[in-house]
Design a protein around this motif. Sequence first.
Motif, mmCIF file in Angstrom:
data_model
loop_
_atom_site.group_PDB
_atom_site.id
_atom_site.type_symbol
_atom_site.label_atom_id
_atom_site.label_comp_id
_atom_site.label_asym_id
_atom_site.label_seq_id
_atom_site.Cartn_x
_atom_site.Cartn_y
_atom_site.Cartn_z
ATOM 1 N N TYR A 13 0.850 -1.189 0.000
ATOM 2 C CA TYR A 13 0.000 0.000 0.000
ATOM 3 C C TYR A 13 0.886 1.240 0.000
ATOM 4 N N ASP A 14 0.623 2.144 -0.927
ATOM 5 C CA ASP A 14 1.336 3.419 -0.998
ATOM 6 C C ASP A 14 0.429 4.481 -0.393
ATOM 7 N N SER A 15 0.766 4.930 0.819
ATOM 8 C CA SER A 15 -0.094 5.898 1.509
ATOM 9 C C SER A 15 -0.086 7.260 0.828
ATOM 10 N N GLY A 16 0.967 7.579 0.084
ATOM 11 C CA GLY A 16 1.019 8.859 -0.625
ATOM 12 C C GLY A 16 0.009 8.934 -1.759
ATOM 13 N N LEU A 36 -5.096 -6.281 -10.720
ATOM 14 C CA LEU A 36 -5.632 -6.060 -9.377
ATOM 15 C C LEU A 36 -7.159 -6.018 -9.389
ATOM 16 N N GLY A 37 -7.763 -5.834 -10.554
ATOM 17 C CA GLY A 37 -9.215 -5.842 -10.686
ATOM 18 C C GLY A 37 -9.840 -7.175 -10.323
ATOM 19 N N LYS A 38 -9.038 -8.229 -10.225
ATOM 20 C CA LYS A 38 -9.532 -9.541 -9.808
ATOM 21 C C LYS A 38 -9.775 -9.584 -8.301
ATOM 22 N N PHE A 39 -9.373 -8.522 -7.617
ATOM 23 C CA PHE A 39 -9.509 -8.431 -6.169
ATOM 24 C C PHE A 39 -10.280 -7.160 -5.840
ATOM 25 N N SER A 40 -10.821 -7.085 -4.667
ATOM 26 C CA SER A 40 -11.606 -5.922 -4.263
ATOM 27 C C SER A 40 -10.711 -4.888 -3.593
ATOM 28 N N SER A 41 -10.468 -3.782 -4.273
ATOM 29 C CA SER A 41 -9.659 -2.720 -3.667
ATOM 30 C C SER A 41 -10.401 -2.089 -2.489
ATOM 31 N N GLY A 42 -11.716 -2.133 -2.508
ATOM 32 C CA GLY A 42 -12.496 -1.627 -1.372
ATOM 33 C C GLY A 42 -12.223 -2.414 -0.108
ATOM 34 N N LEU A 44 -9.477 -4.303 0.366
ATOM 35 C CA LEU A 44 -8.079 -4.042 0.696
ATOM 36 C C LEU A 44 -7.962 -2.744 1.497
ATOM 37 N N GLN A 45 -8.709 -1.733 1.067
ATOM 38 C CA GLN A 45 -8.684 -0.442 1.760
ATOM 39 C C GLN A 45 -9.227 -0.576 3.181
ATOM 40 N N GLN A 46 -10.254 -1.393 3.373
ATOM 41 C CA GLN A 46 -10.804 -1.594 4.718
ATOM 42 C C GLN A 46 -9.772 -2.228 5.650
ATOM 43 N N VAL A 47 -9.015 -3.185 5.140
ATOM 44 C CA VAL A 47 -7.989 -3.825 5.963
ATOM 45 C C VAL A 47 -6.927 -2.801 6.363
ATOM 46 N N ILE A 48 -6.544 -1.946 5.423
ATOM 47 C CA ILE A 48 -5.555 -0.901 5.710
ATOM 48 C C ILE A 48 -6.112 0.095 6.721
ATOM 49 N N THR A 49 -7.362 0.505 6.549
ATOM 50 C CA THR A 49 -7.977 1.489 7.440
ATOM 51 C C THR A 49 -8.125 0.946 8.858
#
Length: 92
Positions: A13-16, A36-42, A44-49
């Motif tokens: 994850y690039d926070s910048g 990456l479209g084969k995975f849910s970026s939403g 992924l973002q929840q895990v990071i958040t």
Amino acid sequence: EVIRADRGVFVRYDSGTKSFDIIAARNINRESISDLGKFSSGILQQVITKKESCLYHDVMSDPNISQFESVQRQQIKSILGVPVFYKNEYGV
């Protein structure tokens, strides 16, 4: 193989730029995935958040998760997301 996942991804994850870069991604046949479209970026973002592991057994019945287009398009049934921290950088 152990959890019988259809596919798996390890991203940085690039926070910048608030974006994800694939480090490794494979399907059940051990074929590389570069989209990456084969995975849910939403998700992924929840895990990071949340900065904690997320386990969803029945994705389609969870209104907070089933809303993501990629979840519906890929017909994702369950998800395990685990953040990995290294020198204040994130990976999932």
